[in-house]
Design a protein around this motif. Structure first.
Motif, PDB file in Angstrom:
ATOM      1  N   GLN A  25       0.955  -1.151  -0.013  1.00  0.00           N
ATOM      2  CA  GLN A  25       0.209   0.060  -0.004  1.00  0.00           C
ATOM      3  C   GLN A  25       0.763   1.197  -0.159  1.00  0.00           C
ATOM      4  N   ILE A  26       0.091   2.425  -0.215  1.00  0.00           N
ATOM      5  CA  ILE A  26       1.119   3.541  -0.469  1.00  0.00           C
ATOM      6  C   ILE A  26       0.345   4.753   0.448  1.00  0.00           C
ATOM      7  N   VAL A  27       1.160   5.418   1.069  1.00  0.00           N
ATOM      8  CA  VAL A  27       0.543   6.765   1.607  1.00  0.00           C
ATOM      9  C   VAL A  27       1.157   7.966   0.948  1.00  0.00           C
ATOM     10  N   PHE A  28       0.310   9.090   0.306  1.00  0.00           N
ATOM     11  CA  PHE A  28       1.033  10.031  -0.387  1.00  0.00           C
ATOM     12  C   PHE A  28       1.383  11.051   0.505  1.00  0.00           C
ATOM     13  N   GLN A  29       2.125  12.096  -0.186  1.00  0.00           N
ATOM     14  CA  GLN A  29       2.597  13.136   0.611  1.00  0.00           C
ATOM     15  C   GLN A  29       1.120  14.234   0.955  1.00  0.00           C
ATOM     16  N   ASP A  30       0.509  14.522  -0.241  1.00  0.00           N
ATOM     17  CA  ASP A  30      -0.427  15.455   0.058  1.00  0.00           C
ATOM     18  C   ASP A  30      -1.968  14.722   0.029  1.00  0.00           C
ATOM     19  N   SER A  31      -2.266  14.830   1.448  1.00  0.00           N
ATOM     20  CA  SER A  31      -3.724  14.189   1.835  1.00  0.00           C
ATOM     21  C   SER A  31      -4.770  14.804   1.174  1.00  0.00           C
ATOM     22  N   PHE A  32      -4.483  15.997   0.645  1.00  0.00           N
ATOM     23  CA  PHE A  32      -5.669  16.633   0.195  1.00  0.00           C
ATOM     24  C   PHE A  32      -6.022  16.155  -1.303  1.00  0.00           C
ATOM     25  N   SER A  33      -4.960  15.964  -2.130  1.00  0.00           N
ATOM     26  CA  SER A  33      -5.034  15.284  -3.303  1.00  0.00           C
ATOM     27  C   SER A  33      -5.081  13.691  -3.676  1.00  0.00           C
ATOM     28  N   SER A  34      -5.004  13.135  -2.619  1.00  0.00           N
ATOM     29  CA  SER A  34      -4.832  11.641  -2.552  1.00  0.00           C
ATOM     30  C   SER A  34      -6.230  11.368  -2.085  1.00  0.00           C
ATOM     31  N   LEU A  35      -7.099  11.971  -1.412  1.00  0.00           N
ATOM     32  CA  LEU A  35      -8.319  11.630  -0.829  1.00  0.00           C
ATOM     33  C   LEU A  35      -9.555  12.306  -1.859  1.00  0.00           C
TER      34      LEU A  35
END
Lengths: 480, 405
Positions: free
Chosen positions: A144-154
């Motif tokens: 799985q991956i957690v991205f830097q910018d939580s605004f654009s990844s949700l």
């Protein structure tokens, strides 16, 4: 071997398994297209031959400045972008790794049928970009991956319940009431709760949104998580909360992390082993302690020196001159030599360096009309008049040119208004083991530091430059 | 127990150095649907001549709004300058023995004179602060056209130059004049004017150690690296030798190795030009490196001020302590970072209370009902916390005694 043939990537880790992820010489080039026909005129070498292993339960840190390829590598490993070269394996058993070690050096055409079959079988079970369907599904669950910018990844139009529950739905793990309960327990494990189920991402603060991203990554109980700068958009007090949470989850669930960050302090805290990347290549690789207490690469030293330390009594922040070179045309030899404070003549000086040196000097650059390159190390500089050409020669000899670059020059000769410069060609600097698993790609720390300079001019190298006069003139450097 | 926010006013008398700017009880609000957001709510501090003052705080604490208020860049509406004053002493004012001007009260025309000339600002993201459609030359030249037309006119006879040229040097030419300037009798003069501007721009760029400035003058921002763009912005800001430079997180968008170089450059230029700097940052370790004094902001208020030495060696406010403990370092074990629990409170119509009480592990009843003012706890060290006595800065709250010592 037949018993292994049946093995699928889906098996839980066993003692015989050394690495969760094995990265073997991975390259990711992005083509540069030009013209109406979109012909490929070059490549941006974002990742250029990187190899390492991530072992079960550990945190592997990947650190470097922006543009060094660390995020691209993370995307390749998580299967979001296929590498253009090299291979990435998931849960590669030791015996298969040994098999590959034997077969990989053999060119494709020279392999026996049996060897090819072996590689095919290993690839189908373990190689991320060509896996068979079943192994691929297992891999998707476990990486799985957690991205830097939580605004654009949700997705801003989805409720938290749908965001976190989505992986469970896709993999048909749960539905209806059970799904809701699973989501609640996931939210609780990241410090949120039932009251957050029916909210949209914009109703949360940055730290909370990153918690939602983490909950989503945990939904399928993965083995391995790529953390791509998970805290760089957060304030320091919230960053501490998230880092603590990540550590707790790792302890409780036995997770393996690939931690990508540009923040040395954070990487040092979170990682067991660290790879320092520069311009698509690994510059240094070792345990966190080795790397920070005994850095063996000038780039690592420079990063440490530039990083302000809040707890140091006295610290002198020191920066690096120049900018990161263009990854479409990376420097020869050691890629760091253009900015390195301790560069030697053997570090890969080339025509581009001489041109850059020239262009930084207003008076000298004004006279330059054209650069005709025969190779990376050999070119003719054409000037508007003889006077400018001889001024450059004077500048080279008067010590205005960095001593290392000057010593790397094989010939400098003028012919009227043109100036032929040729550097001693050098080989690229590869990673070498300097201290029991501590790898560095710096000449000063390897055996090559004892080499004599200038190198023995072999007939081979001169014939190579002479045999290659077809390279056309490039770049009009007039500065009018 | 009532405390006022003017306690800090005493520092004005105690300061041995002359001031460049003095912020008194500044209030900047924003009108939002949910109510009035008190983004900056009673902030007071001084900037002394030649010093670097660091304004530290996390996202949304009001540090950028405070800085932008200096040159009135807060958009209004929705922004409201709800009270307070920002006094500013320019060099001429101080030499002439004149008093300060209040930057919030002066007319718009006067602000245009000051903005970019006496007070300059460097912004966080150099990619966004530069106009992508204009060349570097024209963007730096604008400063000279705006504020230094007399410099441009110098080789053309100064104020005796023809009116047409004088107007051109201020970029005030209309379309007819622009046409005339292209015709033979004027063309030579126009060329001379342009060359003069080029020299000024090249000199300004050279100041920031840009190699071969003439070569990059015709480039556009996208052709330069981030560090180079920030150098251009610094050149632009320091072109008029301002009295006060406001640096709003100038290195946040840059890599650490470039960041160190840019900070070296700012420090060197500051020394040479004797400019005062208001340095805004969220990075405590950076502020420690480069600032003389520090003011820590939290949720629209200043919670602690003092010399860098005092604040970093002996932080008093629970927030400052929490912030410093949260920075990862070699001393921390994994998973044992001291995080400040909770989140920043909403600033819509906040109650009279310590803004930090919701996250403070030591909060007691008085913290939830009364607003703490800044009290002196050292020679130049002030803190807004009930743990310290107003008169001598000794620790008074029993719950906190153990923690403080």
């Amino acid at each position: 071997m037949t018993s292994v043939t049946a093995e699928q990537g889906g098996q839980p880790p066993t003692a015989a398994q050394r690495a969760v992820i094995s990265v073997r010489g991975v390259e990711k080039y992005f083509p540069i297209k030009e013209g109406t026909l979109q012909r490929v005129v070059g490549n941006v070498r974002a990742v250029d031959g990187v190899s390492f292993e991530v072992r079960p339960g550990e945190t592997m840190g990947l650190v470097g400045e922006s543009g060094c390829g660390k995020t691209t590598l993370g995307r390749c490993i998580s299967g979001l972008a296929p590498p253009t070269g090299g291979k990435i394996y998931f849960r590669l058993p030791d015996e298969d790794a040994a098999t590959l070690d034997l077969i990989d050096p053999i060119p494709e055409s020279d392999r026996t049928v049996q060897q090819r079959k072996q590689v095919e079988r290993i690839d189908a079970n373990h190689r991320v970009d060509v896996m068979s369907g079943k192994a691929w599904r297992t891999y998707r669950r476990n990486c799985q991956i957690v991205f830097q910018d939580s605004f654009s990844s949700l997705n801003p139009r989805q409720l938290v319940k749908d965001l976190v529950g989505r992986p469970l739905q896709v993999h048909k793990e749960a539905s209806g009431q059970e799904l809701t309960e699973r989501v609640v327990s996931l939210l609780e494990s990241v410090g949120l709760g039932r009251q957050h189920l029916y909210r949209y991402p914009h109703q949360f603060s940055g730290g909370q949104r990153q918690r939602i991203s983490i909950a989503r990554a945990l939904a399928l109980d993965p083995e391995f998580i790529v953390l791509d700068e998970p805290t760089s958009a957060l304030d320091v007090s919230v960053q501490a909360q998230i880092l603590n949470l990540l550590h707790e989850l790792q302890k409780d669930r036995g997770l393996t992390y690939l931690f990508i960050s540009h923040d040395l302090g954070v990487v040092r805290l979170m990682s067991d082993r660290i790879a320092v990347m520069y311009l698509g290549k690994v510059a240094e690789y070792g345990t966190a302690q080795e790397l920070f207490e005994d850095p063996r690469h000038p780039y690592t030293e420079a990063l440490l020196a530039a990083n302000p330390d809040i707890r140091a009594e006295v610290s002198v922040m020191k920066g690096l001159k120049g900018a990161v070179p263009n990854p479409a045309n990376p420097p020869e030899g050691c890629r760091f030599h253009t900015r390195c404070p301790v560069a030697t003549p053997a570090c890969g000086w080339e025509v581009d360096d001489a041109v850059a040196w020239l262009q930084a000097r207003e008076l000298l650059a004004a006279g330059l009309a054209d650069v005709q390159r025969r190779s990376k190390f050999d070119a003719t500089l054409v000037f508007h008049d003889e006077e400018s050409a001889s001024a450059v020669v004077r500048a080279i000899h008067d010590g205005d040119m960095p001593p290392a670059m000057k010593a790397a020059l094989e010939t400098v000769s003028t012919d009227g208004s043109s100036l032929v410069i040729r550097f001693f060609p050098v080989e690229p600097v590869e990673l070498e083991d300097v201290d029991d698993g501590h790898l560095t790609a710096c000449l000063l720390h390897t055996e090559r530091r004892h080499q004599t300079w200038p190198p023995q001019t072999s007939a081979d190298s001169s014939s190579r430059t002479a045999a290659n006069p077809s390279s056309t003139s490039t770049r009009n450097s007039s500065t009018r | 127990m009532t405390r006022s926010h003017v306690d800090i006013d005493t520092t004005r008398d105690r300061a041995t150095q002359p001031l460049v700017a003095s912020v008194r009880d500044l209030k900047v609000y924003f009108q939002a649907k949910a109510g009035v957001v008190h983004a900056v709510d009673g902030v007071s501090f001084d900037i002394r001549d030649g010093e670097t003052l660091g304004l530290v705080g996390e996202t949304g604490c009001g540090k950028s709004v405070t800085a932008r208020s200096f040159i009135r860049l807060v958009p209004s509406p929705p922004g409201i300058y709800a009270g307070g004053e920002i006094d500013f002493w320019s060099t001429e004012a101080r030499k002439g023995g004149r008093g300060p001007i209040d930057l919030l009260q002066i007319p718009h025309e006067e602000m245009l004179e000051i903005r970019g000339d006496r007070i300059a600002m460097i912004f966080q993201d150099p990619g966004k602060a530069l106009n992508p459609a204009l060349s570097i030359r024209s963007q730096v030249a604008e400063v000279f056209y705006q504020h230094r037309s007399e410099d441009i006119l110098e080789p053309l006879g100064g104020e005796d130059a023809p009116r047409l040229i004088r107007r051109a040097a201020r970029q005030q030419s209309n379309s007819v004049e622009r046409f005339l300037l292209k015709l033979p009798p004027w063309r030579a003069k126009t060329e001379k004017l342009k060359e003069r501007v080029n020299v000024l721009v090249a000199d300004a760029l050279k100041e920031t150690q840009i190699p071969n400035p003439r070569a990059i003058m015709d480039n556009y921002p996208h052709e330069l690296s981030g560090g180079m763009k920030q150098r251009v912005l610094i050149a632009q800001a320091l072109a008029c030798n301002p009295d006060l430079l406001i640096a709003d997180e100038p290195t946040t968008a840059l890599d650490v190795t470039i960041q160190a170089r840019i900070l070296e450059l700012i420090a060197e230029l500051q020394q040479r030009l004797e400019t005062s700097v208001l340095y805004i940052s969220h990075d405590l370790s950076l502020v420690k490196e480069i600032c003389d004094r520090v003011a820590v902001m939290y949720a629209g208020r200043i919670v602690e001020t003092g010399t860098t030495e005092e604040v970093f060696s002996d932080p008093k406010h629970p927030y400052t302590r929490g912030l410093m403990a949260a920075v990862p370092s070699a001393l921390h074990k994994r998973g044992e970072l001291a995080a400040i629990e909770g989140t920043v409170p909403e600033l819509v119509d906040p109650p009279a209370a310590c803004r930090f009480n919701t996250r403070c592990p030591f909060a007691v009843e008085v913290c939830r009902t009364t607003d703490p003012g800044l009290v002196m706890v050292g020679a130049e060290h002030t803190v807004a916390c009930f743990a310290y006595d107003t008169s001598d800065g000794s620790v008074v709250l029993p719950t906190l005694t153990r923690w403080v010592s």
